[in-house]
Design a protein around this motif. Sequence first.
Motif, PDB file in Angstrom:
ATOM      1  N   MET A  37      17.312  77.095  83.834  1.00  0.00           N
ATOM      2  CA  MET A  37      16.633  77.558  82.945  1.00  0.00           C
ATOM      3  C   MET A  37      15.975  78.932  84.070  1.00  0.00           C
ATOM      4  SD  MET A  37      14.325  76.254  80.716  1.00  0.00           S
ATOM      5  CE  MET A  37      13.309  75.576  82.262  1.00  0.00           C
ATOM      6  N   GLU A  38      15.503  79.792  84.398  1.00  0.00           N
ATOM      7  CA  GLU A  38      14.793  80.544  85.685  1.00  0.00           C
ATOM      8  C   GLU A  38      13.467  80.227  85.578  1.00  0.00           C
ATOM      9  OE1 GLU A  38      16.076  83.349  87.030  1.00  0.00           O
ATOM     10  OE2 GLU A  38      17.716  83.450  86.656  1.00  0.00           O
ATOM     11  N   PRO A  39      13.327  80.360  86.245  1.00  0.00           N
ATOM     12  CA  PRO A  39      11.429  80.517  86.997  1.00  0.00           C
ATOM     13  C   PRO A  39      10.516  80.968  86.201  1.00  0.00           C
ATOM     14  CG  PRO A  39      12.410  80.614  89.360  1.00  0.00           C
ATOM     15  CD  PRO A  39      13.251  80.622  87.974  1.00  0.00           C
ATOM     16  N   VAL A  40       9.526  80.344  85.661  1.00  0.00           N
ATOM     17  CA  VAL A  40       8.273  81.072  85.024  1.00  0.00           C
ATOM     18  C   VAL A  40       7.923  82.123  86.256  1.00  0.00           C
ATOM     19  CG1 VAL A  40       6.376  81.428  84.083  1.00  0.00           C
ATOM     20  CG2 VAL A  40       7.705  79.450  83.142  1.00  0.00           C
ATOM     21  N   ASP A  75      12.342  79.041  76.846  1.00  0.00           N
ATOM     22  CA  ASP A  75      12.092  78.384  75.947  1.00  0.00           C
ATOM     23  C   ASP A  75      10.359  78.273  76.594  1.00  0.00           C
ATOM     24  OD1 ASP A  75      14.216  77.519  76.140  1.00  0.00           O
ATOM     25  OD2 ASP A  75      14.717  76.563  77.798  1.00  0.00           O
ATOM     26  N   GLU A  76       9.919  76.519  75.798  1.00  0.00           N
ATOM     27  CA  GLU A  76       8.680  76.523  76.236  1.00  0.00           C
ATOM     28  C   GLU A  76       7.908  75.529  77.052  1.00  0.00           C
ATOM     29  OE1 GLU A  76       6.612  75.256  72.028  1.00  0.00           O
ATOM     30  OE2 GLU A  76       6.150  73.420  73.037  1.00  0.00           O
ATOM     31  N   ALA A 136      15.294  83.285  75.470  1.00  0.00           N
ATOM     32  CA  ALA A 136      15.945  83.886  76.510  1.00  0.00           C
ATOM     33  C   ALA A 136      15.408  84.961  76.838  1.00  0.00           C
ATOM     34  CB  ALA A 136      16.242  85.980  76.113  1.00  0.00           C
ATOM     35  N   PRO A 137      14.748  84.890  78.539  1.00  0.00           N
ATOM     36  CA  PRO A 137      13.434  85.550  79.178  1.00  0.00           C
ATOM     37  C   PRO A 137      12.476  87.036  78.666  1.00  0.00           C
ATOM     38  CG  PRO A 137      15.569  85.240  80.680  1.00  0.00           C
ATOM     39  CD  PRO A 137      16.110  85.301  79.291  1.00  0.00           C
TER      40      PRO A 137
END
Lengths: 84, 136
Positions: free
Chosen positions: B1-4, B60-61, B95-96
């Motif tokens: 998962m990509e970081p925020v 995601d949340e 998705a991002p």
Amino acid sequence: MPAEPEKQQPKIPRRRLPAKPKENDSPDMTEYEPIFPVTPEERKGQSPSHIWGPIRLAEQRAARAKLAQPQPPTEPPPEPPPAT
Amino acid sequence: MEPVIVHHFLVCRRATSDFSQPDNPYSLHNVVFQLSPEAGEAYPLDGIDLWVFVRFEGEDEHEFWVDVVRVASDDEYEVEEITTYGPLIVPFGHAPRTVIRAWYLRGVPFPIAGVYEFRLRQGSEIIAVETIRLEE
């Protein structure tokens, strides 16, 4: 006539393109209250480090974590076996 | 998962939204860099209502917090935790996606004049910082 000096390209760091906006995302303008301190009276006569400092923050976070934990289900005590 | 990834994180005195402009609904008023007590006010200031504006992307949340700290010493970079706000829940989607939010922070306390940081925190990681000055 002197030759025109070559134009130098500015060095701009390459940035990744931002992701598309989330679809159907309605404005969110939620209001939040500070978790601490609570009132001016609470601060009176005490050191700010106690009221606003890491100790209080740790207490608040511990209290929240405790609240978030699921409570064990309460089962009724087993019934005694019938007397023979 | 990509970081925020945070694009913008700003503090302002007031934010409004216009539902007739769904692509760009937010307007910011008086973006804050420096604040002074109003006439008749003195430290400690018991609460100034402020807004934080965030444009960020993720998937995601996620749950965020806004911590307010006072920079107690420039030399040692010592900070004093003042207060915290949250949790601020953001559902980005599967998705991002880029999400824009304006959150109202009621009654931010400023005990003394000085330099304060607003830290956008995800878990234990600070992902954005905005600095403002409180004048004498």
